[in-house]
Design a protein around this motif. Structure first.
Motif, PDB file in Angstrom:
ATOM      1  N   ASP A 192       9.778   3.673  10.767  1.00  0.00           N
ATOM      2  CA  ASP A 192       9.777   2.695  10.941  1.00  0.00           C
ATOM      3  C   ASP A 192       7.791   2.287  11.537  1.00  0.00           C
ATOM      4  O   ASP A 192       7.417   1.880  10.533  1.00  0.00           O
ATOM      5  CB  ASP A 192      10.505   1.662  12.061  1.00  0.00           C
ATOM      6  CG  ASP A 192      11.774   1.437  11.642  1.00  0.00           C
ATOM      7  OD1 ASP A 192      12.325   1.078  10.589  1.00  0.00           O
ATOM      8  OD2 ASP A 192      12.333   1.686  12.742  1.00  0.00           O
ATOM      9  N   ARG A 193       7.160   2.860  12.273  1.00  0.00           N
ATOM     10  CA  ARG A 193       6.152   2.936  12.455  1.00  0.00           C
ATOM     11  C   ARG A 193       5.505   3.996  10.880  1.00  0.00           C
ATOM     12  O   ARG A 193       4.814   3.185  10.324  1.00  0.00           O
ATOM     13  CB  ARG A 193       5.544   4.005  13.147  1.00  0.00           C
ATOM     14  CG  ARG A 193       4.154   4.211  13.622  1.00  0.00           C
ATOM     15  CD  ARG A 193       3.637   2.312  14.196  1.00  0.00           C
ATOM     16  NE  ARG A 193       2.042   2.964  14.630  1.00  0.00           N
ATOM     17  CZ  ARG A 193       1.735   2.377  14.520  1.00  0.00           C
ATOM     18  NH1 ARG A 193       1.518   0.345  14.417  1.00  0.00           N
ATOM     19  NH2 ARG A 193       0.011   2.118  15.137  1.00  0.00           N
ATOM     20  N   ALA A 194       6.046   5.147  10.198  1.00  0.00           N
ATOM     21  CA  ALA A 194       4.989   5.540   9.820  1.00  0.00           C
ATOM     22  C   ALA A 194       5.406   4.771   8.101  1.00  0.00           C
ATOM     23  O   ALA A 194       4.378   4.615   7.197  1.00  0.00           O
ATOM     24  CB  ALA A 194       6.214   6.822   8.763  1.00  0.00           C
ATOM     25  N   ALA A 195       6.632   3.731   8.207  1.00  0.00           N
ATOM     26  CA  ALA A 195       5.670   2.633   6.658  1.00  0.00           C
ATOM     27  C   ALA A 195       4.921   1.488   6.812  1.00  0.00           C
ATOM     28  O   ALA A 195       4.461   1.740   6.222  1.00  0.00           O
ATOM     29  CB  ALA A 195       7.573   1.957   6.755  1.00  0.00           C
ATOM     30  N   HIS A 196       4.989   1.445   8.660  1.00  0.00           N
ATOM     31  CA  HIS A 196       3.918   0.625   8.420  1.00  0.00           C
ATOM     32  C   HIS A 196       2.243   1.641   8.210  1.00  0.00           C
ATOM     33  O   HIS A 196       1.334   0.544   7.434  1.00  0.00           O
ATOM     34  CB  HIS A 196       3.899   0.026   9.948  1.00  0.00           C
ATOM     35  CG  HIS A 196       2.574  -0.472  10.205  1.00  0.00           C
ATOM     36  ND1 HIS A 196       1.655  -1.717  10.216  1.00  0.00           N
ATOM     37  CD2 HIS A 196       1.294  -0.571  11.358  1.00  0.00           C
ATOM     38  CE1 HIS A 196       1.263  -2.359  10.286  1.00  0.00           C
ATOM     39  NE2 HIS A 196       0.513  -1.977  11.166  1.00  0.00           N
ATOM     40  N   LEU A 197       2.194   2.770   8.873  1.00  0.00           N
ATOM     41  CA  LEU A 197       0.748   3.397   8.617  1.00  0.00           C
ATOM     42  C   LEU A 197       0.593   3.750   6.885  1.00  0.00           C
ATOM     43  O   LEU A 197      -0.251   3.937   6.006  1.00  0.00           O
ATOM     44  CB  LEU A 197       0.880   4.525   9.564  1.00  0.00           C
ATOM     45  CG  LEU A 197       0.567   3.721  10.456  1.00  0.00           C
ATOM     46  CD1 LEU A 197       1.690   5.730  11.100  1.00  0.00           C
ATOM     47  CD2 LEU A 197      -0.735   4.214  11.108  1.00  0.00           C
ATOM     48  N   ALA A 198       1.705   3.852   6.269  1.00  0.00           N
ATOM     49  CA  ALA A 198       1.689   3.678   5.146  1.00  0.00           C
ATOM     50  C   ALA A 198       1.461   2.972   4.320  1.00  0.00           C
ATOM     51  O   ALA A 198       0.285   3.674   2.905  1.00  0.00           O
ATOM     52  CB  ALA A 198       3.342   4.237   4.778  1.00  0.00           C
ATOM     53  N   LYS A 199       1.308   2.009   4.341  1.00  0.00           N
ATOM     54  CA  LYS A 199       1.313   0.755   3.745  1.00  0.00           C
ATOM     55  C   LYS A 199      -0.238   0.414   3.642  1.00  0.00           C
ATOM     56  O   LYS A 199      -1.075   0.703   2.359  1.00  0.00           O
ATOM     57  CB  LYS A 199       2.186  -0.648   4.302  1.00  0.00           C
ATOM     58  CG  LYS A 199       2.939  -0.865   3.694  1.00  0.00           C
ATOM     59  CD  LYS A 199       3.508  -1.789   5.336  1.00  0.00           C
ATOM     60  CE  LYS A 199       5.144  -2.040   4.415  1.00  0.00           C
ATOM     61  NZ  LYS A 199       5.612  -3.299   5.211  1.00  0.00           N
ATOM     62  N   ARG A 200      -1.112   0.747   4.495  1.00  0.00           N
ATOM     63  CA  ARG A 200      -2.627   0.785   5.357  1.00  0.00           C
ATOM     64  C   ARG A 200      -3.268   1.775   4.362  1.00  0.00           C
ATOM     65  O   ARG A 200      -4.363   1.717   4.102  1.00  0.00           O
ATOM     66  CB  ARG A 200      -2.565   1.157   6.242  1.00  0.00           C
ATOM     67  CG  ARG A 200      -1.885  -0.838   7.766  1.00  0.00           C
ATOM     68  CD  ARG A 200      -2.886  -0.396   8.927  1.00  0.00           C
ATOM     69  NE  ARG A 200      -2.661  -1.131   9.713  1.00  0.00           N
ATOM     70  CZ  ARG A 200      -3.197  -1.480  10.903  1.00  0.00           C
ATOM     71  NH1 ARG A 200      -3.516  -0.797  11.688  1.00  0.00           N
ATOM     72  NH2 ARG A 200      -2.761  -2.522  11.765  1.00  0.00           N
ATOM     73  N   ALA A 201      -2.430   3.354   4.445  1.00  0.00           N
ATOM     74  CA  ALA A 201      -3.267   4.280   4.340  1.00  0.00           C
ATOM     75  C   ALA A 201      -3.198   4.003   2.264  1.00  0.00           C
ATOM     76  O   ALA A 201      -4.002   4.685   1.837  1.00  0.00           O
ATOM     77  CB  ALA A 201      -2.572   5.338   4.172  1.00  0.00           C
ATOM     78  N   MET A 202      -2.110   3.579   1.757  1.00  0.00           N
ATOM     79  CA  MET A 202      -2.084   2.992   0.414  1.00  0.00           C
ATOM     80  C   MET A 202      -3.433   2.447  -0.424  1.00  0.00           C
ATOM     81  O   MET A 202      -3.814   2.433  -1.231  1.00  0.00           O
ATOM     82  CB  MET A 202      -0.853   2.800   0.106  1.00  0.00           C
ATOM     83  CG  MET A 202      -0.268   2.566  -1.268  1.00  0.00           C
ATOM     84  SD  MET A 202       0.689   1.346  -1.785  1.00  0.00           S
ATOM     85  CE  MET A 202      -0.026   0.017  -1.708  1.00  0.00           C
ATOM     86  N   LEU A 203      -3.525   1.039   0.554  1.00  0.00           N
ATOM     87  CA  LEU A 203      -4.850   0.467   0.270  1.00  0.00           C
ATOM     88  C   LEU A 203      -5.705   1.329   0.174  1.00  0.00           C
ATOM     89  O   LEU A 203      -6.367   0.888  -0.623  1.00  0.00           O
ATOM     90  CB  LEU A 203      -4.185  -0.478   1.059  1.00  0.00           C
ATOM     91  CG  LEU A 203      -3.384  -1.779   0.617  1.00  0.00           C
ATOM     92  CD1 LEU A 203      -3.216  -3.011   1.945  1.00  0.00           C
ATOM     93  CD2 LEU A 203      -3.647  -2.396  -0.051  1.00  0.00           C
ATOM     94  N   ALA A 204      -6.001   2.047   1.734  1.00  0.00           N
ATOM     95  CA  ALA A 204      -6.769   3.018   1.363  1.00  0.00           C
ATOM     96  C   ALA A 204      -7.639   4.136   0.645  1.00  0.00           C
ATOM     97  O   ALA A 204      -8.585   4.267  -0.763  1.00  0.00           O
ATOM     98  CB  ALA A 204      -7.248   3.689   2.698  1.00  0.00           C
ATOM     99  N   VAL A 205      -6.738   4.394  -0.550  1.00  0.00           N
ATOM    100  CA  VAL A 205      -6.236   5.532  -1.606  1.00  0.00           C
ATOM    101  C   VAL A 205      -6.529   4.374  -2.176  1.00  0.00           C
ATOM    102  O   VAL A 205      -7.770   5.448  -3.290  1.00  0.00           O
ATOM    103  CB  VAL A 205      -5.760   6.122  -1.241  1.00  0.00           C
ATOM    104  CG1 VAL A 205      -5.104   6.947  -2.487  1.00  0.00           C
ATOM    105  CG2 VAL A 205      -5.007   6.950   0.048  1.00  0.00           C
ATOM    106  N   LEU A 206      -6.047   3.822  -2.519  1.00  0.00           N
ATOM    107  CA  LEU A 206      -6.203   2.987  -4.351  1.00  0.00           C
ATOM    108  C   LEU A 206      -7.869   2.689  -4.189  1.00  0.00           C
ATOM    109  O   LEU A 206      -8.790   2.755  -5.179  1.00  0.00           O
ATOM    110  CB  LEU A 206      -5.098   1.885  -4.164  1.00  0.00           C
ATOM    111  CG  LEU A 206      -3.947   2.401  -4.476  1.00  0.00           C
ATOM    112  CD1 LEU A 206      -2.504   1.029  -4.512  1.00  0.00           C
ATOM    113  CD2 LEU A 206      -3.827   3.017  -5.386  1.00  0.00           C
ATOM    114  N   ALA A 207      -8.349   2.769  -3.165  1.00  0.00           N
ATOM    115  CA  ALA A 207     -10.037   1.697  -3.222  1.00  0.00           C
ATOM    116  C   ALA A 207     -10.612   2.774  -3.257  1.00  0.00           C
ATOM    117  O   ALA A 207     -11.502   2.838  -3.693  1.00  0.00           O
ATOM    118  CB  ALA A 207     -10.117   1.305  -1.758  1.00  0.00           C
ATOM    119  N   PHE A 208     -10.184   4.498  -2.321  1.00  0.00           N
ATOM    120  CA  PHE A 208     -11.109   5.122  -2.856  1.00  0.00           C
ATOM    121  C   PHE A 208     -10.790   5.906  -4.086  1.00  0.00           C
ATOM    122  O   PHE A 208     -11.863   6.262  -4.972  1.00  0.00           O
ATOM    123  CB  PHE A 208     -10.615   6.327  -1.635  1.00  0.00           C
ATOM    124  CG  PHE A 208     -10.959   6.308  -0.433  1.00  0.00           C
ATOM    125  CD1 PHE A 208     -12.799   6.217  -0.365  1.00  0.00           C
ATOM    126  CD2 PHE A 208     -10.258   5.925   0.234  1.00  0.00           C
ATOM    127  CE1 PHE A 208     -12.883   5.523   0.952  1.00  0.00           C
ATOM    128  CE2 PHE A 208     -10.658   5.857   1.561  1.00  0.00           C
ATOM    129  CZ  PHE A 208     -12.335   5.906   1.773  1.00  0.00           C
TER     130      PHE A 208
END
Length: 338
Positions: A192-208
């Motif tokens: 569950d924690r991984a899903a929360h972190l993945a959402k943040r990481a995804m937004l950062a990756v798309l921005a990069f």
């Protein structure tokens, strides 16, 4: 016949090396991502579960880095002799970080309960290695100064705002791979924690991805010509569209019950980014001036090495598939391989 060998052998070796690097980025990327996410784990039991999720795979994943680097040295010695002096510092720091990470992975278990310094070494080694790989990528994309078939730049020429952007972006990308891997691989609060972190990481990756996609054509005219000249633009416009669709699929997958679909969408983002890099630079092996044919070894040397790869590559691929199949399934709290 010689002209045929001179043309096709470098292409074959370029495909082999590109495939090895791609496999390394995907396979070692998610276990480097585990280390990057280590500081976000709240409990020791959670960190144990995270490490156990990659325990059977992590050392085998690094095999592909050896094939990529060794293949460059064997098949394209000129490129190797240029790239290494230009990127010596990030390469050495990356290798040292991978060593610290590997040592800490093993020693953490035998040092319990006094293993905090190994936790720090594991997280730091993973993060520094990922950042250095991004620096290397950025240094290659922005170009290496070559005269008379030699590197003529300085030791710190690789360090620019663009290469730092690539370094931070790759850290975010590996974190995304690690978080989506955990989402499918483990059960309980860690998933569950991984899903929360993945959402943040995804937004950062798309921005990069967006930042690099805008920066490169603005800063490097050959890349702009490759993407936006006609008729190229008519064939290449699906790449950014597919990237957006993969991001959407990843976001939707993270809101569904735990599974591997977000991990595969993350891999898709990496593969499309990798394809974009190939489109931007091929056939240059050392941008902006050295092509795969100019950097290639003599055909006899390439053929000799290719014979060995032909025998060994299926063995390594078979072993990789066997290990992943053997240790398939979920890892639950309290379970592990140590």
């Amino acid at each position: 016949m010689d002209l045929t060998l001179d043309y096709y052998l470098p292409v074959i070796w370029a495909v082999i090396i590109a495939s090895a690097v791609g496999l390394y980025v995907i396979l070692d990327g998610f276990d480097l991502g585990i280390g990057i996410l280590f500081p976000f784990a709240r409990k020791e039991e959670d960190r144990d579960l995270m490490m156990n999720s990659v325990a059977p795979f992590w050392d085998g994943n690094e095999t592909w880095l050896i094939l990529g680097g060794g293949g460059l040295w064997v098949a394209f010695p000129l490129a190797y002799s240029i790239v290494m002096p230009a990127l010596y510092l990030p390469v050495i720091v990356m290798l040292l970080a991978l060593i610290f990470r590997g040592v800490s992975f093993e020693f953490r278990w035998v040092a319990k309960p006094k293993h905090r310094h190994w936790d720090i070494a594991f997280a730091a080694g993973s993060t520094v290695a990922a950042f250095c790989q991004g620096l290397i990528l950025g240094g290659l994309i922005q170009g290496i100064e070559v005269q008379d078939r030699q590197y003529v730049g300085g030791s710190w020429d690789f360090l620019t705002p663009f290469s730092v952007l690539c370094g931070v972006g790759l850290v975010a990308g590996y974190a995304l791979l690690g978080a989506t891997w955990l989402r499918g691989r483990v059960e309980g609060p860690v998933a569950d924690r991984a899903a929360h972190l993945a959402k943040r990481a995804m937004l950062a990756v798309l921005a990069f991805i967006a930042a690099v996609s805008i920066w490169t054509p603005l800063a490097f005219e050959p890349i702009a010509d490759r993407w936006f000249s006609t008729p190229n633009i008519y064939f290449l416009w699906p790449v950014p569209v597919l990237t957006a669709l993969l991001g959407l699929g990843l976001w939707v997958g993270l809101h569904r019950p735990a599974g591997y679909s977000p991990f595969f969408f993350s891999i898709g983002l990496f593969l499309l980014s990798y394809l974009g890099l190939a489109i931007s630079t091929f056939p240059l092996l050392v941008p902006p001036s050295v092509t795969i044919w100019e950097a290639a070894a003599v055909p006899a040397s390439q053929i000799f090495s290719l014979i060995g790869v032909t025998f060994m590559l299926p063995i390594v691929l078979g072993y990789t598939v066997f290990v992943y199949w053997t240790f398939r399934g979920k890892v639950r709290p309290g379970e592990g391989y140590h």
